[in-house]
Scaffold this active site. Structure first.
Site, PDB file in Angstrom:
ATOM      1  CG  HIS A   1      36.456  44.236  42.644  1.00  0.00           C
ATOM      2  ND1 HIS A   1      38.019  43.422  41.982  1.00  0.00           N
ATOM      3  CD2 HIS A   1      35.950  43.042  41.888  1.00  0.00           C
ATOM      4  CE1 HIS A   1      37.940  42.380  41.822  1.00  0.00           C
ATOM      5  NE2 HIS A   1      36.610  42.062  41.522  1.00  0.00           N
TER       6      HIS A   1
ATOM      7  CG  ASP B   1      40.664  45.214  44.059  1.00  0.00           C
ATOM      8  OD1 ASP B   1      39.664  45.152  45.012  1.00  0.00           O
ATOM      9  OD2 ASP B   1      40.484  44.322  43.212  1.00  0.00           O
TER      10      ASP B   1
ATOM     11  CB  SER C   1      37.275  38.820  41.337  1.00  0.00           C
ATOM     12  OG  SER C   1      37.562  39.759  40.151  1.00  0.00           O
TER      13      SER C   1
END
Length: 458
Positions: free
Chosen positions: A102, A132, A208
């Site tokens: 992402h 992911d 992230s």
């Protein structure tokens, strides 16, 4: 009396004074995280991403709930450049980096900035939206610092960990905590395919793709998401285990541009207390199989609907996401050992680890200009298509891969299974193409969307 008080005072313990001195040896120095951070932080990078999206000029009718679907796709598209940021971890000295899908999956330009200020361009080798994860390659880089991967099976709840990343774009930041839980399953992608290490080390937007490391400087996992109502860290963060990172990395090095995970060809649900009582199990655990595709490797190995899968390669599995994870990390091999529980008896079966078969051939067809739905792409449903589009395991027939400009406007979506067009049954992609090529005014389509039936007329 005074002498008695004096004697009592003498018997009281002396006050303990706080000791303030410089650590005298390596053992005392190691009580600080500073040496660990100094060693590992250079292998965690900041990632700056630019991607282009299209927006359309809105009209009064497009904002109306009734007319909105009729105006979908109208208006002049306007390119819009957006920027985002995240983190990544260097896995080898030649510049292989892992991050989240992402963060970089839709990027047109990627810049990787090391903590010493050096900046490089990078490109995606492999991206996998379901897990992911994305593997990047830094251009023209060598002799870079990197982190070793830790065996996920050795990680224990309660271990001290550090999270390193670039939260809110303020620059590289380190937070500490412990491993709060293991085998947390469920995913932000809604497919239940996630499998995470949970930590209370604060993780915030921008973290992230960053590193979750142990006190030996090894990568435990890649930080991916938080559980929060406010959008900030509430002490429940999740990291993708290093074993899955290793499996994705292996395929990227083999030249794959997407992660091919083993196919179970099965659906099931976790065995809770009520199911365990019905099945005669001593305690809840495992996955009861609710459906099997005829080509499923589990069916070929001897599993049947109603059987319970309790272990994969010796590790207990208690959710479909956990089973998928175990099969994915075992993908380097050809088989996996699965424990089957049937009628109270347990045995071990050897299951082949295969990708979803692309047979019978999907025979994808795209309708040309001049037909009623130009650009519409349809294909025959097979195990590969089922896995690709997350269709029901028993799906069959003809599926929409791309609605095309007009098909999307009238309501067709990717994953819709076509059943009838203009009151004629659709069994093959050729059937759909033939009917729509000769369609005149007033076309009707009946399709399955998930577990619902939809009717479209245009």
């Amino acid at each position: 009396m005074k002498r008695l008080i004096f004697l009592l005072l003498c018997l009281l313990p002396a006050p303990v004074m706080a000791e303030t001195r410089v650590p005298a040896n390596q053992a005392e120095i190691s009580l600080s995280f500073a040496p660990l951070v100094r060693e590992t932080a250079p292998a965690v990078v900041n990632i700056y991403v630019r991607f282009v999206t299209e927006t359309r000029r809105r009209t009064l009718f497009m904002d109306d709930p009734f007319f909105e679907r009729f105006f979908e796709g109208f208006g002049q598209p306007t390119p819009r450049v957006q920027n985002s940021l995240g983190s990544g971890v260097i896995l080898s000295d030649d510049g292989i980096v892992v991050s989240n899908y992402h963060v970089v999956g839709q990027a047109t330009d990627i810049s990787v900035v090391l903590n010493d200020g050096r900046e490089y361009a990078a490109h995606v080798l492999l991206g996998d939206q379901a897990s992911d994860l994305a593997i990047l390659k830094i251009d023209n880089a060598e002799n870079l610092p990197f982190l070793p991967l830790r065996d996920s099976e050795t990680v224990e709840v309660g271990e001290l960990v550090l999270a390193i990343g670039n939260p809110f774009g303020v620059g590289q930041t380190v937070t500490s905590g412990i491993v709060s839980a293991l085998a947390r399953s469920g995913g932000s992608n809604g497919r239940g395919a996630g499998y995470f290490v949970q930590t209370d080390a604060p993780i915030n937007p921008g973290n992230s793709g960053g590193a979750l490391i142990d006190v030996a400087g090894r990568l435990i996992g890649v930080n991916t998401r938080i559980l929060s109502r406010s959008g900030g860290s509430n002490g429940i963060g999740f990291a993708i285990p290093a074993d899955l990172v290793a499996a994705v990395l292996r395929q990227a090095r083999d030249g794959n541009d997407r992660f091919v995970r083993p196919w179970a060809g099965a659906t099931g649900q976790a065995v809770d207390a009520d199911l365990a009582e019905m099945l005669g199990q001593e305690r809840p655990g495992g996955i009861i199989l609710a459906g099997l595709h005829p080509a499923s490797p589990l069916a070929e190995a001897g599993f049947d609907v109603g059987d319970v899968v309790t272990h994969v390669d010796g590790a207990p599995v208690n959710s479909p996401g956990e089973m998928l994870y175990r099969m994915s990390v075992a993908s380097v091999r050809d088989t996996a050992a699965m424990v089957r529980l049937r009628d109270g008896d347990a045995d071990t079966l050897t299951v082949s680890l295969i990708p979803p078969p692309d047979s019978p051939p999907r025979n994808a067809i795209t309708l040309p200009e001049g037909t009623s739905l130009p650009g519409l792409t349809v294909a025959r449903v097979n195990p590969s298509v089922i896995a690709e589009l997350n269709l029901p395991i028993a799906a069959e027939g003809v599926v929409v891969l791309d609605g095309g400009p007009i098909g999307r406007r009238v309501g067709l979506r990717r994953g819709d299974i076509l059943q009838r067009i203009n009151r004629r049954d659709v069994d093959t992609p050729e059937d759909a193409a033939s009917i729509l090529a000769n369609a005149t005014r007033g076309t009707s389509v009946r399709a399955l969307r998930g577990n619902s039936r939809v009717m479209l007329r245009f």
